[in-house]
Write an enzyme that holds these catalytic residues in place. Structure first.
Site, short mmCIF file in Angstrom:
data_model
loop_
_atom_site.label_atom_id
_atom_site.label_comp_id
_atom_site.label_asym_id
_atom_site.label_seq_id
_atom_site.Cartn_x
_atom_site.Cartn_y
_atom_site.Cartn_z
N ASP A 80 0.80 -1.22 0.00
CA ASP A 80 0.00 0.00 0.00
C ASP A 80 0.84 1.28 0.00
O ASP A 80 1.99 1.29 0.44
CB ASP A 80 -0.99 0.01 1.17
CG ASP A 80 -0.32 -0.22 2.52
OD1 ASP A 80 0.73 -0.90 2.57
OD2 ASP A 80 -0.85 0.26 3.54
N GLU A 139 -0.62 -2.16 5.29
CA GLU A 139 0.34 -2.07 6.38
C GLU A 139 0.28 -0.71 7.04
O GLU A 139 0.42 -0.59 8.26
CB GLU A 139 1.76 -2.33 5.86
CG GLU A 139 2.81 -2.45 6.97
CD GLU A 139 3.30 -1.12 7.54
OE1 GLU A 139 3.64 -1.07 8.74
OE2 GLU A 139 3.34 -0.11 6.79
#
Length: 395
Positions: A80, A139
Site C-alpha cells: 500500500d 500495512e
C-alpha cells in the site's frame, strides 16, 4: 550457504526489477484499495507457475513447492501507498495519482519479492521445502497483516522473513538485530466533559480546556516517574480539539495521541495509567473523562536464530562490511502479527544516497530510493528462503 545461481538470476533481472518498481510507484493505491496491484501481482506469479490465491479484499498469497520435502518459509512484502502528495518534480515515474504516493518504499518491497520469486522458480529443483509469498495490503493502517493471518496466510509456516527499505542508511547496508526492532504502536482518544457557559462567568462553568491542558502537562510523568528508565516508552499527544468560540468556556475537549514501547507489561501499565490520569484530572476540576485505548501493532521482536541467519546470508552474499546495527525504532510495523504465528525476523536494507537525493525521511513527499538497493533486497529475500529451507531439509 548462499546459492550463486540465485545471485546470477537476480542480476539478470535487475532491469526488470527497476521497471516493476517504477510502474508500481507511478500507480499508487491506498490501504485496502490495492486492487490494481493485487491483479498485477497475481498475474505475475501465475505466469511463473506459482500457485496463488487472492485474499479479501486485496492481497495475494503465492506458494512455491520445492523438489524435495522440507519446512515452509514465508516471505512478506507490503503493497500500500500513503495519502501524501509527491513533491519531486520531473521524475519520470512520478505518481499519477494526486495526493497519493509510495512515500515509504512498499513499491520497492513488492518489486523485490516478485523478482525473488522469479529467481526461486529457477532453482525449484534445489529447494527443500516450500516458499510462501505474502503480498500484504494495508500495512500503513496496521490491519493488513492481521487480516491475512485470519485468511490462512501463516497456516503451516515454520519461519517468516520480511524487510523494509531504509532511507536513513547508506545504500546496500543491512541490519537485522536479534530482539526488539520496531515498537508496539497504540492510539488513545480521551474526551473531557465539563459544563460550558459564558466566558465572563467562569464560576458557573466547568472548563474542559483546563482539564485537557492539565492532562497534557502532567501525562508525561507516566513515563518519567512510573516506568523503569531502562525501558523505552513514548507517550505523545498529537491532537487536541477544544472550544467553539473566543468568549465561550469549553464544555468538551478531545485529545488524541499514541503510545510506543517494546515491553508488554509496560504497554499494559501505560494503558491503565492513562485512564487513571484522565479521570482523576477531570474529577479534580469537576468534570468527567472517557478513555478509548486502541491497540495497534505489536512490537517486532526478531527471533535470535532467524536474525543471525539473515546476518550470515547478507554477509556471505554482499560482504561482511554491509552489516550494521540499526538501533530499535519507536516506529510501528504490523509484520509483528506474522511473528505472533511463527519465529522469524525483519531486516532493514539501506537505500539512502544524498548524491541521488534519496536521503529523505519515510512518509515525506520527496521520499525516493536509490534503486541500486533493489537487487540487494531481492537477493536477500531469495537467499534467506533458500538458506533456511536447505538448512532445515528433511529426508
Amino acid at each position: 550457504m548462499i546459492l550463486e545461481t540465485l545471485k546470477k538470476e537476480i542480476a539478470n533481472y535487475s532491469g526488470e526489477l527497476v521497471d516493476i518498481r517504477r510502474q508500481l510507484h507511478s500507480e499508487p493505491e491506498l490501504s485496502w484499495e490495492e486492487y490494481r496491484t493485487t491483479e498485477y501481482v497475481y498475474d505475475y506469479l501465475s505466469k511463473l507457475g506459482i500457485e496463488c490465491r487472492k485474499t479479501e479484499p486485496t492481497g495475494v498469497i503465492g506458494e512455491l513447492t520445492g523438489a524435495k520435502p522440507g519446512k515452509t518459509v514465508a516471505l512478506r512484502a507490503d503493497m500500500d501507498a500513503l495519502s501524501v502528495e509527491e513533491l519531486t518534480e520531473n521524475l519520470p515515474y512520478r505518481s499519477k495519482e494526486q495526493g497519493k504516493m509510495h512515500a515509504c518504499g512498499h513499491d520497492a518491497h513488492t518489486a523485490m519479492l516478485l523478482i525473488a520469486a522469479k529467481a526461486l522458480v529457477a532453482v525449484k529443483g534445489q529447494l527443500s521445502g516450500t516458499v510462501r509469498f505474502l503480498f500484504q495490503p494495508a500495512e500503513e493502517v496496521a490491519t493488513g497483516a492481521r487480516e491475512m493471518v485470519k485468511q490462512g496466510a501463516m497456516a503451516g509456516v515454520d519461519n517468516v522473513f520480511g524487510m523494509h527499505i531504509w532511507s536513513q542508511s547508506p545504500t546496500g547496508k543491512v541490519s537485522c538485530i536479534p530482539g526488539p526492532s520496531f515498537a508496539s504502536a497504540d492510539i488513545f482518544n480521551i474526551r473531557f466533559t465539563g459544563r460550558g457557559g459564558h466566558g465572563a462567568m467562569p464560576q458557573a462553568c466547568v472548563d474542559a480546556s483546563v482539564m485537557a491542558s492539565s492532562f497534557v502537562m502532567n501525562v508525561q510523568s507516566i513515563v518519567s516517574r512510573t516506568i523503569d528508565p531502562k525501558q523505552p516508552a513514548v507517550v505523545t499527544v498529537g491532537k487536541m480539539t477544544v472550544g467553539t468560540r473566543f468568549n465561550v468556556i469549553a464544555e468538551n475537549a478531545v485529545i488524541e495521541g499514541t503510545v510506543r514501547c517494546f515491553d508488554p507489561e509496560v504497554r499494559d501499565h501505560i494503558e491503565k495509567q492513562l485512564e487513571v490520569y484522565a479521570k482523576n484530572t477531570a474529577e479534580l476540576y469537576g468534570g468527567t473523562a472517557e478513555v478509548e485505548y486502541i491497540r495497534g501493532t505489536q512490537a517486532v521482536i526478531n527471533e535470535q536464530e532467524s536474525a543471525h541467519l539473515a546476518q550470515a546470508v547478507a554477509a556471505e552474499a554482499f560482504g561482511e562490511n554491509v552489516l550494521y546495527r540499526e538501533e530499535p525504532t519507536m516506529g510501528g510495523e504490523d509484520f509483528s502479527f506474522f511473528l505472533d504465528e511463527a519465529p522469524g525476523c525483519f531486516a532493514l536494507v539501506g537505500a539512502g544516497n544524498p548524491e541521488k537525493d534519496t536521503q529523505w525521511a519515510h512518509h515525506h513527499g520527496r521520499f525516493n530510493i536509490d534503486e541500486e538497493a533493489l537487487s540487494a533486497g531481492a537477493e536477500l529475500y531469495a537467499q534467506y528462503a533458500y538458506s533456511y529451507l536447505n538448512k532445515n531439509q528433511t529426508n
